[in-house]
Design a protein around this motif. Structure first.
Motif, PDB file in Angstrom:
ATOM      1  N   ALA A  10       0.834  -1.204   0.000  1.00 54.34           N
ATOM      2  CA  ALA A  10       0.000   0.000   0.000  1.00 54.34           C
ATOM      3  C   ALA A  10       0.870   1.256   0.000  1.00 54.34           C
ATOM      4  O   ALA A  10       0.609   2.211  -0.740  1.00 54.34           O
ATOM      5  N   THR A  11       1.917   1.252   0.796  1.00 49.97           N
ATOM      6  CA  THR A  11       2.807   2.413   0.878  1.00 49.97           C
ATOM      7  C   THR A  11       3.505   2.660  -0.454  1.00 49.97           C
ATOM      8  O   THR A  11       3.588   3.803  -0.925  1.00 49.97           O
ATOM      9  N   LEU A  12       3.983   1.601  -1.096  1.00 51.03           N
ATOM     10  CA  LEU A  12       4.676   1.752  -2.378  1.00 51.03           C
ATOM     11  C   LEU A  12       3.746   2.258  -3.474  1.00 51.03           C
ATOM     12  O   LEU A  12       4.183   2.976  -4.378  1.00 51.03           O
ATOM     13  N   GLN A  13       2.472   1.911  -3.401  1.00 51.51           N
ATOM     14  CA  GLN A  13       1.537   2.401  -4.411  1.00 51.51           C
ATOM     15  C   GLN A  13       1.320   3.906  -4.288  1.00 51.51           C
ATOM     16  O   GLN A  13       1.057   4.579  -5.282  1.00 51.51           O
ATOM     17  N   HIS A  14       1.457   4.425  -3.090  1.00 50.48           N
ATOM     18  CA  HIS A  14       1.327   5.865  -2.889  1.00 50.48           C
ATOM     19  C   HIS A  14       2.622   6.601  -3.192  1.00 50.48           C
ATOM     20  O   HIS A  14       2.594   7.753  -3.618  1.00 50.48           O
ATOM     21  N   ASP A  15       3.759   5.940  -2.948  1.00 51.10           N
ATOM     22  CA  ASP A  15       5.053   6.582  -3.164  1.00 51.10           C
ATOM     23  C   ASP A  15       6.076   5.521  -3.562  1.00 51.10           C
ATOM     24  O   ASP A  15       6.745   4.938  -2.703  1.00 51.10           O
ATOM     25  N   GLY A  16       6.194   5.281  -4.863  1.00 51.97           N
ATOM     26  CA  GLY A  16       7.127   4.276  -5.364  1.00 51.97           C
ATOM     27  C   GLY A  16       8.584   4.673  -5.243  1.00 51.97           C
ATOM     28  O   GLY A  16       9.468   3.850  -5.425  1.00 51.97           O
ATOM     29  N   ARG A  17       8.838   5.940  -4.925  1.00 48.83           N
ATOM     30  CA  ARG A  17      10.217   6.424  -4.797  1.00 48.83           C
ATOM     31  C   ARG A  17      10.689   6.494  -3.348  1.00 48.83           C
ATOM     32  O   ARG A  17      11.778   6.977  -3.075  1.00 48.83           O
ATOM     33  N   ILE A  18       9.896   5.999  -2.438  1.00 47.78           N
ATOM     34  CA  ILE A  18      10.265   6.041  -1.025  1.00 47.78           C
ATOM     35  C   ILE A  18      11.538   5.223  -0.804  1.00 47.78           C
ATOM     36  O   ILE A  18      11.729   4.165  -1.408  1.00 47.78           O
ATOM     37  N   SER A  19      12.415   5.730   0.037  1.00 43.75           N
ATOM     38  CA  SER A  19      13.640   4.981   0.343  1.00 43.75           C
ATOM     39  C   SER A  19      13.294   3.777   1.208  1.00 43.75           C
ATOM     40  O   SER A  19      12.271   3.756   1.901  1.00 43.75           O
ATOM     41  N   THR A  20      14.156   2.798   1.186  1.00 46.12           N
ATOM     42  CA  THR A  20      13.936   1.605   2.004  1.00 46.12           C
ATOM     43  C   THR A  20      13.915   1.975   3.479  1.00 46.12           C
ATOM     44  O   THR A  20      13.115   1.436   4.257  1.00 46.12           O
ATOM     45  N   ALA A  21      14.760   2.919   3.894  1.00 40.67           N
ATOM     46  CA  ALA A  21      14.794   3.343   5.296  1.00 40.67           C
ATOM     47  C   ALA A  21      13.466   3.976   5.697  1.00 40.67           C
ATOM     48  O   ALA A  21      12.913   3.673   6.768  1.00 40.67           O
ATOM     49  N   ASP A  22      12.923   4.853   4.833  1.00 39.10           N
ATOM     50  CA  ASP A  22      11.638   5.489   5.144  1.00 39.10           C
ATOM     51  C   ASP A  22      10.492   4.476   5.094  1.00 39.10           C
ATOM     52  O   ASP A  22       9.571   4.535   5.915  1.00 39.10           O
ATOM     53  N   LEU A  23      10.556   3.557   4.152  1.00 40.65           N
ATOM     54  CA  LEU A  23       9.536   2.500   4.069  1.00 40.65           C
ATOM     55  C   LEU A  23       9.569   1.652   5.339  1.00 40.65           C
ATOM     56  O   LEU A  23       8.523   1.350   5.923  1.00 40.65           O
ATOM     57  N   ALA A  24      10.753   1.286   5.765  1.00 39.96           N
ATOM     58  CA  ALA A  24      10.899   0.476   6.976  1.00 39.96           C
ATOM     59  C   ALA A  24      10.286   1.191   8.180  1.00 39.96           C
ATOM     60  O   ALA A  24       9.568   0.575   8.985  1.00 39.96           O
ATOM     61  N   GLU A  25      10.541   2.478   8.285  1.00 36.59           N
ATOM     62  CA  GLU A  25       9.984   3.247   9.399  1.00 36.59           C
ATOM     63  C   GLU A  25       8.456   3.263   9.345  1.00 36.59           C
ATOM     64  O   GLU A  25       7.787   3.091  10.358  1.00 36.59           O
ATOM     65  N   LYS A  26       7.903   3.459   8.150  1.00 39.50           N
ATOM     66  CA  LYS A  26       6.442   3.511   8.002  1.00 39.50           C
ATOM     67  C   LYS A  26       5.764   2.197   8.379  1.00 39.50           C
ATOM     68  O   LYS A  26       4.649   2.196   8.884  1.00 39.50           O
ATOM     69  N   VAL A  27       6.429   1.061   8.075  1.00 37.92           N
ATOM     70  CA  VAL A  27       5.793  -0.239   8.329  1.00 37.92           C
ATOM     71  C   VAL A  27       6.254  -0.876   9.634  1.00 37.92           C
ATOM     72  O   VAL A  27       5.815  -1.975   9.969  1.00 37.92           O
ATOM     73  N   GLY A  28       7.134  -0.191  10.360  1.00 37.56           N
ATOM     74  CA  GLY A  28       7.535  -0.679  11.675  1.00 37.56           C
ATOM     75  C   GLY A  28       8.586  -1.764  11.668  1.00 37.56           C
ATOM     76  O   GLY A  28       8.589  -2.637  12.530  1.00 37.56           O
ATOM     77  N   LEU A  29       9.495  -1.705  10.710  1.00 34.04           N
ATOM     78  CA  LEU A  29      10.603  -2.661  10.645  1.00 34.04           C
ATOM     79  C   LEU A  29      11.922  -1.904  10.619  1.00 34.04           C
ATOM     80  O   LEU A  29      11.950  -0.704  10.332  1.00 34.04           O
ATOM     81  N   SER A  30      13.002  -2.632  10.861  1.00 36.32           N
ATOM     82  CA  SER A  30      14.310  -2.042  10.617  1.00 36.32           C
ATOM     83  C   SER A  30      14.607  -2.193   9.121  1.00 36.32           C
ATOM     84  O   SER A  30      13.978  -3.008   8.433  1.00 36.32           O
ATOM     85  N   PRO A  31      15.554  -1.409   8.583  1.00 32.92           N
ATOM     86  CA  PRO A  31      15.779  -1.410   7.136  1.00 32.92           C
ATOM     87  C   PRO A  31      16.122  -2.765   6.512  1.00 32.92           C
ATOM     88  O   PRO A  31      15.628  -3.085   5.437  1.00 32.92           O
ATOM     89  N   SER A  32      16.946  -3.576   7.165  1.00 40.33           N
ATOM     90  CA  SER A  32      17.349  -4.853   6.563  1.00 40.33           C
ATOM     91  C   SER A  32      16.179  -5.815   6.371  1.00 40.33           C
ATOM     92  O   SER A  32      15.988  -6.350   5.270  1.00 40.33           O
ATOM     93  N   PRO A  33      15.367  -6.081   7.404  1.00 38.18           N
ATOM     94  CA  PRO A  33      14.215  -6.960   7.184  1.00 38.18           C
ATOM     95  C   PRO A  33      13.220  -6.386   6.171  1.00 38.18           C
ATOM     96  O   PRO A  33      12.618  -7.126   5.392  1.00 38.18           O
ATOM     97  N   CYS A  34      13.090  -5.070   6.162  1.00 35.66           N
ATOM     98  CA  CYS A  34      12.184  -4.440   5.201  1.00 35.66           C
ATOM     99  C   CYS A  34      12.702  -4.660   3.778  1.00 35.66           C
ATOM    100  O   CYS A  34      11.931  -5.004   2.875  1.00 35.66           O
ATOM    101  N   ALA A  35      13.992  -4.490   3.576  1.00 33.52           N
ATOM    102  CA  ALA A  35      14.594  -4.697   2.255  1.00 33.52           C
ATOM    103  C   ALA A  35      14.423  -6.143   1.803  1.00 33.52           C
ATOM    104  O   ALA A  35      14.152  -6.406   0.626  1.00 33.52           O
ATOM    105  N   ARG A  36      14.559  -7.106   2.736  1.00 37.64           N
ATOM    106  CA  ARG A  36      14.372  -8.521   2.383  1.00 37.64           C
ATOM    107  C   ARG A  36      12.924  -8.789   1.969  1.00 37.64           C
ATOM    108  O   ARG A  36      12.668  -9.497   1.001  1.00 37.64           O
ATOM    109  N   ARG A  37      11.971  -8.223   2.718  1.00 32.25           N
ATOM    110  CA  ARG A  37      10.551  -8.392   2.369  1.00 32.25           C
ATOM    111  C   ARG A  37      10.261  -7.770   1.001  1.00 32.25           C
ATOM    112  O   ARG A  37       9.557  -8.356   0.180  1.00 32.25           O
ATOM    113  N   LEU A  38      10.789  -6.587   0.764  1.00 30.68           N
ATOM    114  CA  LEU A  38      10.576  -5.907  -0.507  1.00 30.68           C
ATOM    115  C   LEU A  38      11.138  -6.740  -1.658  1.00 30.68           C
ATOM    116  O   LEU A  38      10.470  -6.936  -2.680  1.00 30.68           O
TER     117      LEU A  38
END
Length: 151
Positions: A10-38
């Motif tokens: 949902a977050t990526l559909q609103h902002d496909g240019r979001i950094s992994t660090a900012d995405l991780a913060e929005k979804v409540g993860l640290s950057p590494s696990p967020c990057a793996r999920r992505l």
């Protein structure tokens, strides 16, 4: 797919240019696990590609048409030939095979009526096309570029 995966999509559909660090913060993860999920969501085909959604009028597209197409034959070679021709037409921005009184529903864009006439001339040259019915979009009420995620 869990709640966090749905939140990422949902977050990526609103902002496909979001950094992994900012995405991780929005979804409540640290950057590494967020990057793996992505990466997994991309690899599993949930994310097809990233693109910019352009403002039609600013790039010279002033008209949108919905075009119903009926084919005169429904053999596999006819369908493949017609669909291949459609994929080569940049004016067609969406195409659906549909049920009912026609076979395809196309969303077609053009800068003007002359451009649309040129497009229909290309359609008329396809031997598989039996019927063409056009609907001009007078006004677009809303664009919903965000898909609901049901999984």
């Amino acid at each position: 797919m869990d709640r966090i995966d749905r939140h990422i999509l949902a977050t990526l559909q609103h902002d496909g240019r979001i950094s992994t660090a900012d995405l991780a913060e929005k979804v409540g993860l640290s950057p590494s696990p967020c990057a793996r999920r992505l990466k997994r969501l991309e690899d599993d085909g949930f994310i097809q590609h990233y693109q910019a959604n352009l403002e039609k009028e600013k790039v010279g597209i002033n008209m949108t048409f919905f075009v119903e197409i009926g084919l005169n034959r429904h053999q596999e070679d006819t369908i493949e030939s017609f669909e291949s021709a459609l994929l080569e037409m940049p004016e067609v921005i969406n195409a659906h095979v549909v049920s009912g009184s026609f076979d395809y529903l196309l969303e077609v864009v053009s800068p003007n009526l002359q451009g649309y006439e040129a497009f229909t001339n290309k359609l008329h040259k396809l031997s598989s096309v039996k019927d063409i019915h056009t609907h001009l979009s007078v006004r677009q009420l809303a664009t919903k570029r965000v898909l609901p995620v049901y999984l």
